[in-house]
Every structure is written in structure tokens, then in C-alpha cells.
Design a protein around this motif. Structure first.
Motif, PDB file in Angstrom:
ATOM      1  N   ALA A 137     -30.919 -22.052  46.993  1.00  0.00           N
ATOM      2  CA  ALA A 137     -31.332 -23.383  45.130  1.00  0.00           C
ATOM      3  C   ALA A 137     -30.031 -24.311  45.890  1.00  0.00           C
ATOM      4  CB  ALA A 137     -30.282 -22.623  44.416  1.00  0.00           C
ATOM      5  N   LYS A 138     -28.734 -23.795  46.638  1.00  0.00           N
ATOM      6  CA  LYS A 138     -28.029 -24.559  47.706  1.00  0.00           C
ATOM      7  C   LYS A 138     -29.343 -25.536  48.862  1.00  0.00           C
ATOM      8  CE  LYS A 138     -24.358 -22.108  48.176  1.00  0.00           C
ATOM      9  NZ  LYS A 138     -23.549 -21.108  48.661  1.00  0.00           N
ATOM     10  N   LYS A 139     -30.084 -24.864  49.209  1.00  0.00           N
ATOM     11  CA  LYS A 139     -31.434 -25.254  50.386  1.00  0.00           C
ATOM     12  C   LYS A 139     -31.544 -26.760  49.626  1.00  0.00           C
ATOM     13  CE  LYS A 139     -31.634 -21.890  53.749  1.00  0.00           C
ATOM     14  NZ  LYS A 139     -32.590 -20.731  54.069  1.00  0.00           N
ATOM     15  N   ARG A 140     -32.093 -26.634  48.565  1.00  0.00           N
ATOM     16  CA  ARG A 140     -32.897 -27.316  47.817  1.00  0.00           C
ATOM     17  C   ARG A 140     -32.269 -28.582  47.020  1.00  0.00           C
ATOM     18  NH1 ARG A 140     -33.897 -22.992  44.877  1.00  0.00           N
ATOM     19  NH2 ARG A 140     -32.821 -23.539  42.880  1.00  0.00           N
ATOM     20  N   GLY A 141     -30.933 -28.821  47.912  1.00  0.00           N
ATOM     21  CA  GLY A 141     -29.692 -29.486  47.668  1.00  0.00           C
ATOM     22  C   GLY A 141     -29.549 -29.395  46.411  1.00  0.00           C
ATOM     23  N   THR A 142     -29.115 -28.605  45.380  1.00  0.00           N
ATOM     24  CA  THR A 142     -28.203 -28.159  44.313  1.00  0.00           C
ATOM     25  C   THR A 142     -26.852 -27.598  44.272  1.00  0.00           C
ATOM     26  OG1 THR A 142     -29.919 -27.377  42.765  1.00  0.00           O
ATOM     27  CG2 THR A 142     -28.115 -26.684  41.942  1.00  0.00           C
ATOM     28  N   HIS A 143     -25.963 -28.324  43.928  1.00  0.00           N
ATOM     29  CA  HIS A 143     -24.819 -27.762  43.939  1.00  0.00           C
ATOM     30  C   HIS A 143     -24.450 -26.090  43.398  1.00  0.00           C
ATOM     31  CE1 HIS A 143     -20.015 -27.800  43.755  1.00  0.00           C
ATOM     32  NE2 HIS A 143     -20.078 -27.704  44.795  1.00  0.00           N
ATOM     33  N   VAL A 144     -23.452 -25.620  43.793  1.00  0.00           N
ATOM     34  CA  VAL A 144     -23.885 -23.601  43.286  1.00  0.00           C
ATOM     35  C   VAL A 144     -22.315 -24.110  42.936  1.00  0.00           C
ATOM     36  CG1 VAL A 144     -23.868 -21.411  43.013  1.00  0.00           C
ATOM     37  CG2 VAL A 144     -25.529 -22.608  44.032  1.00  0.00           C
ATOM     38  N   ILE A 145     -21.423 -24.179  41.716  1.00  0.00           N
ATOM     39  CA  ILE A 145     -20.861 -23.179  41.581  1.00  0.00           C
ATOM     40  C   ILE A 145     -20.528 -21.716  41.328  1.00  0.00           C
ATOM     41  CG2 ILE A 145     -18.472 -23.212  39.462  1.00  0.00           C
ATOM     42  CD1 ILE A 145     -19.790 -26.461  39.094  1.00  0.00           C
ATOM     43  N   HIS A 146     -19.867 -21.590  42.473  1.00  0.00           N
ATOM     44  CA  HIS A 146     -19.285 -19.949  42.471  1.00  0.00           C
ATOM     45  C   HIS A 146     -18.489 -19.815  40.818  1.00  0.00           C
ATOM     46  CE1 HIS A 146     -22.195 -18.696  45.642  1.00  0.00           C
ATOM     47  NE2 HIS A 146     -21.897 -20.316  45.431  1.00  0.00           N
ATOM     48  N   LEU A 147     -18.500 -18.896  40.502  1.00  0.00           N
ATOM     49  CA  LEU A 147     -17.906 -18.349  39.116  1.00  0.00           C
ATOM     50  C   LEU A 147     -17.794 -16.760  39.703  1.00  0.00           C
ATOM     51  CD1 LEU A 147     -19.064 -19.657  36.157  1.00  0.00           C
ATOM     52  CD2 LEU A 147     -16.560 -20.277  37.693  1.00  0.00           C
ATOM     53  N   ASN A 148     -18.773 -16.317  40.440  1.00  0.00           N
ATOM     54  CA  ASN A 148     -19.377 -14.580  40.499  1.00  0.00           C
ATOM     55  C   ASN A 148     -18.162 -13.619  41.627  1.00  0.00           C
ATOM     56  OD1 ASN A 148     -19.993 -16.121  43.034  1.00  0.00           O
ATOM     57  ND2 ASN A 148     -21.107 -14.409  43.095  1.00  0.00           N
ATOM     58  N   ILE A 149     -17.909 -14.455  42.053  1.00  0.00           N
ATOM     59  CA  ILE A 149     -16.323 -13.625  43.059  1.00  0.00           C
ATOM     60  C   ILE A 149     -15.022 -13.951  43.201  1.00  0.00           C
ATOM     61  CG2 ILE A 149     -16.705 -14.962  45.106  1.00  0.00           C
ATOM     62  CD1 ILE A 149     -16.968 -12.523  46.823  1.00  0.00           C
ATOM     63  N   GLY A 150     -14.184 -13.138  42.959  1.00  0.00           N
ATOM     64  CA  GLY A 150     -12.718 -12.886  42.966  1.00  0.00           C
ATOM     65  C   GLY A 150     -12.007 -12.943  44.311  1.00  0.00           C
TER      66      GLY A 150
ATOM     67  N   THR B  68     -25.520 -25.904  39.025  1.00  0.00           N
ATOM     68  CA  THR B  68     -25.843 -24.634  38.626  1.00  0.00           C
ATOM     69  C   THR B  68     -24.347 -24.075  38.618  1.00  0.00           C
ATOM     70  OG1 THR B  68     -27.223 -23.019  37.787  1.00  0.00           O
ATOM     71  CG2 THR B  68     -26.871 -23.748  40.668  1.00  0.00           C
ATOM     72  N   VAL B  69     -24.887 -22.938  38.534  1.00  0.00           N
ATOM     73  CA  VAL B  69     -23.472 -22.091  38.245  1.00  0.00           C
ATOM     74  C   VAL B  69     -24.140 -20.137  38.627  1.00  0.00           C
ATOM     75  CG1 VAL B  69     -22.012 -22.737  36.502  1.00  0.00           C
ATOM     76  CG2 VAL B  69     -23.970 -21.167  35.777  1.00  0.00           C
ATOM     77  N   MET B  70     -23.356 -19.890  39.031  1.00  0.00           N
ATOM     78  CA  MET B  70     -23.670 -18.821  39.829  1.00  0.00           C
ATOM     79  C   MET B  70     -22.293 -17.649  39.003  1.00  0.00           C
ATOM     80  SD  MET B  70     -24.051 -16.625  44.093  1.00  0.00           S
ATOM     81  CE  MET B  70     -24.461 -15.386  44.376  1.00  0.00           C
ATOM     82  N   VAL B  71     -22.912 -16.811  37.911  1.00  0.00           N
ATOM     83  CA  VAL B  71     -22.129 -15.736  37.511  1.00  0.00           C
ATOM     84  C   VAL B  71     -22.480 -14.324  38.383  1.00  0.00           C
ATOM     85  CG1 VAL B  71     -21.675 -17.475  35.536  1.00  0.00           C
ATOM     86  CG2 VAL B  71     -23.576 -15.538  35.667  1.00  0.00           C
TER      87      VAL B  71
ATOM     88  N   ALA C 234     -29.100 -14.869  35.037  1.00  0.00           N
ATOM     89  CA  ALA C 234     -28.205 -15.579  35.933  1.00  0.00           C
ATOM     90  C   ALA C 234     -29.527 -15.637  37.216  1.00  0.00           C
ATOM     91  CB  ALA C 234     -27.122 -14.363  36.442  1.00  0.00           C
ATOM     92  N   GLN C 235     -30.185 -15.734  37.678  1.00  0.00           N
ATOM     93  CA  GLN C 235     -31.171 -15.421  38.059  1.00  0.00           C
ATOM     94  C   GLN C 235     -32.270 -17.132  38.168  1.00  0.00           C
ATOM     95  OE1 GLN C 235     -33.455 -12.550  39.572  1.00  0.00           O
ATOM     96  NE2 GLN C 235     -35.192 -13.984  40.478  1.00  0.00           N
ATOM     97  N   TRP C 236     -31.895 -16.862  36.483  1.00  0.00           N
ATOM     98  CA  TRP C 236     -32.909 -17.683  36.469  1.00  0.00           C
ATOM     99  C   TRP C 236     -32.117 -19.468  36.315  1.00  0.00           C
ATOM    100  CZ3 TRP C 236     -31.799 -21.772  32.768  1.00  0.00           C
ATOM    101  CH2 TRP C 236     -32.643 -22.190  31.710  1.00  0.00           C
ATOM    102  N   LEU C 237     -30.617 -19.566  36.418  1.00  0.00           N
ATOM    103  CA  LEU C 237     -29.739 -20.423  36.700  1.00  0.00           C
ATOM    104  C   LEU C 237     -29.838 -21.011  37.775  1.00  0.00           C
ATOM    105  CD1 LEU C 237     -26.636 -19.299  34.899  1.00  0.00           C
ATOM    106  CD2 LEU C 237     -27.613 -20.966  34.217  1.00  0.00           C
ATOM    107  N   LEU C 238     -29.981 -20.023  38.615  1.00  0.00           N
ATOM    108  CA  LEU C 238     -30.085 -20.439  40.518  1.00  0.00           C
ATOM    109  C   LEU C 238     -31.382 -20.705  40.431  1.00  0.00           C
ATOM    110  CD1 LEU C 238     -27.997 -17.733  41.241  1.00  0.00           C
ATOM    111  CD2 LEU C 238     -27.118 -19.176  41.725  1.00  0.00           C
ATOM    112  N   GLU C 239     -32.340 -20.639  39.808  1.00  0.00           N
ATOM    113  CA  GLU C 239     -34.006 -20.588  40.339  1.00  0.00           C
ATOM    114  C   GLU C 239     -34.409 -21.895  39.952  1.00  0.00           C
ATOM    115  OE1 GLU C 239     -36.778 -17.258  42.518  1.00  0.00           O
ATOM    116  OE2 GLU C 239     -35.692 -17.009  40.542  1.00  0.00           O
ATOM    117  N   HIS C 240     -34.305 -22.257  38.693  1.00  0.00           N
ATOM    118  CA  HIS C 240     -34.690 -23.569  37.810  1.00  0.00           C
ATOM    119  C   HIS C 240     -33.869 -23.845  36.719  1.00  0.00           C
ATOM    120  CE1 HIS C 240     -38.286 -20.863  38.751  1.00  0.00           C
ATOM    121  NE2 HIS C 240     -37.664 -19.651  38.046  1.00  0.00           N
ATOM    122  N   TYR C 241     -32.964 -24.168  36.973  1.00  0.00           N
ATOM    123  CA  TYR C 241     -32.236 -25.017  36.340  1.00  0.00           C
ATOM    124  C   TYR C 241     -30.788 -25.450  36.983  1.00  0.00           C
ATOM    125  CZ  TYR C 241     -29.077 -26.569  32.991  1.00  0.00           C
ATOM    126  OH  TYR C 241     -28.651 -27.670  31.938  1.00  0.00           O
ATOM    127  N   SER C 242     -30.873 -26.658  36.934  1.00  0.00           N
ATOM    128  CA  SER C 242     -29.655 -27.806  37.398  1.00  0.00           C
ATOM    129  C   SER C 242     -28.974 -28.508  35.900  1.00  0.00           C
ATOM    130  CB  SER C 242     -29.629 -27.921  38.369  1.00  0.00           C
ATOM    131  OG  SER C 242     -30.513 -28.841  38.370  1.00  0.00           O
TER     132      SER C 242
END
Length: 397
Positions: free
Chosen positions: A26-39, A349-352, A336-344
Motif C-alpha cells: 500500500a505504501k509503495k502505491r502511495g497510500t499513507h498507512v496509519i498503524h493501529l496494529n502494533i503497540g 488507510t488503516v492497519m489493524v 483488515a487485508q481488504w483495507l490495505l489492498e483495496h481501500y483508502s
């Protein structure tokens, strides 16, 4: 081709990290990923810990003592005393992160085929450490409907067999953020005394308790000195995840002496990180007061924003910095995978973290996610807006 071990094939993937390749794409496609997945907190590491590394005068970066330096363990004992945990340096083994502390603990007290009872959902790597040691996890289901409080003790007793050797809790909890009260700790104390079991407590989030609630350490309880083992770490307490310094704490000297043999096999914990950990123990209470206030504020903002989404359930955390959310989907891994592959939304988009990986019981948590509220409030507001719009679109497909 040579065969991979059965144990290796059984090792579960991390629910927190397994979606990383999709996030990277997703980042390579230029989408900014907001990471909610890791502490991984964005809170700054205490300056005095970083300065201790910058200003050291070591000329040879040598091995430390297997159990950790005397100076660090003595200082750790003083830290625990401030939290009503009376231990000495001889009751402490410094480890390479809380992960190694858990691995050593399981290796010390559990044989292959033995059973360990864990309330679920639980920190996903408990499954991994158990698998690596040939140990069977016996899960006891807790419910989002009461914020994942301790299940009835009767449910624990139903599962105890001749193979049961220990109960493991995380307090405050990851992924739930639940903080066990004194009565719940009392029930566990009574149970392990009754059946002569070990009680292991992962207490790495000890400082982070909210709403005027108090943390109750198992090593502050009377009568289970030989049953109780604490697993601890500097990672979250001082926002020092990369230091990889943790420890095992127990008044049971047979446990400590046996764990030492596992520690000797890996030689020693990291020298520089111990220097940072020792310095971090001088962190003033004002640091924690500010951090706790910030996490409470973030939690409140997150819960408020999530409540704007229809047909979801939210477990309100009273400790740590995680929140479990139940969504109106059948499979949160796919979502969660769909959010990263197909949505912004506006290029973001967000990573959970899908929550099924935090359960041992197959099928549970399939419609839940874990959110780590370790980002600034503005980012959390934006992330939940993306999650809300993304969920609506996903459900319309």
C-alpha cells in the motif's frame, strides 16, 4: 527437500505483523498507512536513558553477568519495593526482553505435554512460546460484554488436570486493556494454592492504569511466594521497545536457579541496553503522570469516535493501551487485508490487528480487531473516520 519440523509448522504467525507485506505494498502505491496494529508508543524515551548510552565510557563492549549486572538488579529490586513488591537482586534474572522471560519461564516449569491455563484473548506470542516448548494452552474464554473480566473460577477448575502446571495472566491485559481487581487476584491466589500451581503474571503495563484503579501484583500477595512468577519489561514502561530488556522475578529460588541454566545457554542480556534500563529507573513520577494522562485522553477520544460507528461493540480498557472492537463482519482478517489492498480515504488507510490470533479457541475473535492507541489524538480521529467509511463500503460489496 528436507522436512521442516512439526513444531515449526505449528508455530502460529503473528496476528500483529502478518499483514505487514500488504501494508508495504500500500505504501509503495502511495497510500499513507496509519498503524493501529502494533503497540509501539510514540511517547519519547526518557532522555536520561538515552544519555546514559551516549555518555558511557566503555572501551570494550563485554558480556554482562548471565543474570544481569548487579547494579541493575539491585536498582530493579528498589523499583519493585516502591510498588509493594519485596524482592532482592537474587530474585531477578535480566532477560532479552519480556519475550525471553516468558520463554525461560515456560522452559523452567513446563515439560512437553504439560498444560497451561490462559484467559483468552491473550497476547498472541503466548501461543508461540507454548508451541516452541511443546506445551498445550488451555484457554478460558472471557467476554467483550464485561470488558474481558476474569472468567468464573469454576471455569478454571473444570479444566484442571494432572497435566496442568500453571496459570498465566497479563495484567493489565494485552489485547484487552483489562485490569484485574483485588478480588479477582484473590481468587487466582486461592486457586493456585488449592491445586499447587504456578501463577505467572505478565505485568509489563503495570504503570498504565486509569480511572483511579490500582494495579495488584501477584508478588504482593501473601502465601504464594513459591507459586508466583512475574514477567516484566522496559519496552512499554519507558517507550524502549528496541532495548530488548526484560526480567523474570520470583521468590522461588528453584525457579530462579533453573531459569539461570536457560539464561547461561544464551550467555548474557545486552550490555548497553542494561545501562539504559538502569538509568531509566531514575525516571521521575512526573513522566508517568504525563504519559498516563495522555493515554487516558487518547483512550477517551478513541472510544468516543468508535461509538459513532453503528453495530459495533467496544471493550473500554482500564489499563495498557489497547482496545478490542467487535465489528459487523464475519472475518476481520479478510477485512483488515481488504483495507490495505483495496481501500483508502483521501490517500490514507488503516492497519489493524485481527483479533482471532489472540485466541487459542478456533473460531473465536473472528469478527474482532485490536486497536493500539499509541498515536496522537488527531491521528486516532482520522483513523477511526477511515475505519468507519471503509467498513461501510466493505459491507456494501
Amino acid at each position: 527437500m528436507p522436512e521442516i519440523s512439526s513444531k515449526g509448522q505449528l508455530m502460529p504467525p503473528s496476528p500483529i505483523r502478518k499483514l505487514v507485506p500488504y501494508a508495504e505494498e500500500a505504501k509503495k502505491r502511495g497510500t499513507h498507512v496509519i498503524h493501529l496494529n502494533i503497540g509501539q508508543p510514540d511517547i519519547k524515551t526518557p532522555k536520561l536513558a538515552l544519555d546514559a548510552i551516549r555518555n558511557h565510557n566503555i572501551e570494550v563492549l563485554a558480556y554482562s553477568r548471565t543474570e544481569g549486572s548487579d547494579a541493575y538488579r539491585e536498582k530493579l529490586a528498589s523499583y519493585y519495593a516502591k510498588h509493594d513488591i519485596e524482592v532482592t537482586a537474587e530474585d531477578i534474572i535480566v532477560t532479552t526482553g519480556g519475550s525471553e522471560a516468558l520463554a525461560f519461564t515456560m522452559g523452567t516449569i513446563l515439560d512437553e505435554g504439560d498444560e497451561i491455563i490462559i484467559p483468552e484473548p491473550f497476547y498472541a506470542n503466548y501461543n508461540g512460546f507454548a508451541t516452541a516448548n511443546g506445551v498445550k494452552v488451555v484457554p478460558i474464554v472471557s467476554s467483550i460484554d464485561n470488558n474481558f473480566a476474569l472468567p468464573p473460577i469454576s471455569e478454571f477448575e473444570k479444566t484442571i488436570t494432572s497435566k496442568t502446571k500453571a496459570i498465566l495472566i497479563c495484567n493489565p491485559g494485552n489485547p484487552t486493556g483489562y485490569l484485574y481487581n483485588q478480588e479477582e487476584i484473590n481468587q487466582l491466589v486461592h486457586l493456585v494454592k488449592k491445586y499447587d500451581l504456578f501463577l505467572i503474571a505478565d505485568e509489563v503495563y503495570r504503570e498504565f492504569t486509569y480511572d483511579n484503579k490500582q494495579h495488584h501484583s501477584i508478588l504482593s500477595q501473601k502465601g504464594i511466594e513459591n507459586n508466583a512468577i512475574i514477567v516484566d519489561s522496559v519496552s512499554k514502561r519507558y517507550s524502549m521497545c528496541g532495548a530488548r530488556i526484560g526480567c523474570i522475578v520470583s521468590k522461588n529460588q528453584r525457579v530462579i536457579q533453573t531459569a539461570m541454566k536457560f539464561a547461561q545457554a544464551r550467555l548474557s542480556p545486552p550490555t548497553l541496553a542494561q545501562i539504559a534500563g538502569e538509568a531509566a529507573l531514575d525516571t521521575p513520577q512526573s513522566y508517568f503522570d504525563e504519559v498516563i494522562a495522555e493515554y487516558v485522553s487518547r483512550r477517551n477520544v478513541l472510544v468516543t469516535e468508535l461509538q459513532k460507528i453503528e453495530n459495533i461493540k467496544i471493550a473500554k480498557p482500564s489499563g495498557a493501551f489497547y482496545c478490542v472492537v467487535e465489528l459487523p463482519v464475519q472475518n476481520s482478517d479478510e477485512f483488515a487485508q481488504w483495507l490495505l489492498e483495496h481501500y483508502s480515504l483521501n490517500g490514507e488507510t488503516v492497519m489493524v490487528a485481527p483479533a482471532a490470533g489472540f485466541y487459542a479457541t478456533v473460531g473465536l475473535g473472528a469478527n474482532q480487531i485490536r486497536i493500539a492507541y499509541v498515536l496522537k489524538k488527531e491521528q486516532l480521529v482520522r483513523a477511526v473516520a477511515i475505519l468507519k467509511e471503509g467498513l461501510a463500503k466493505y459491507l456494501s460489496i
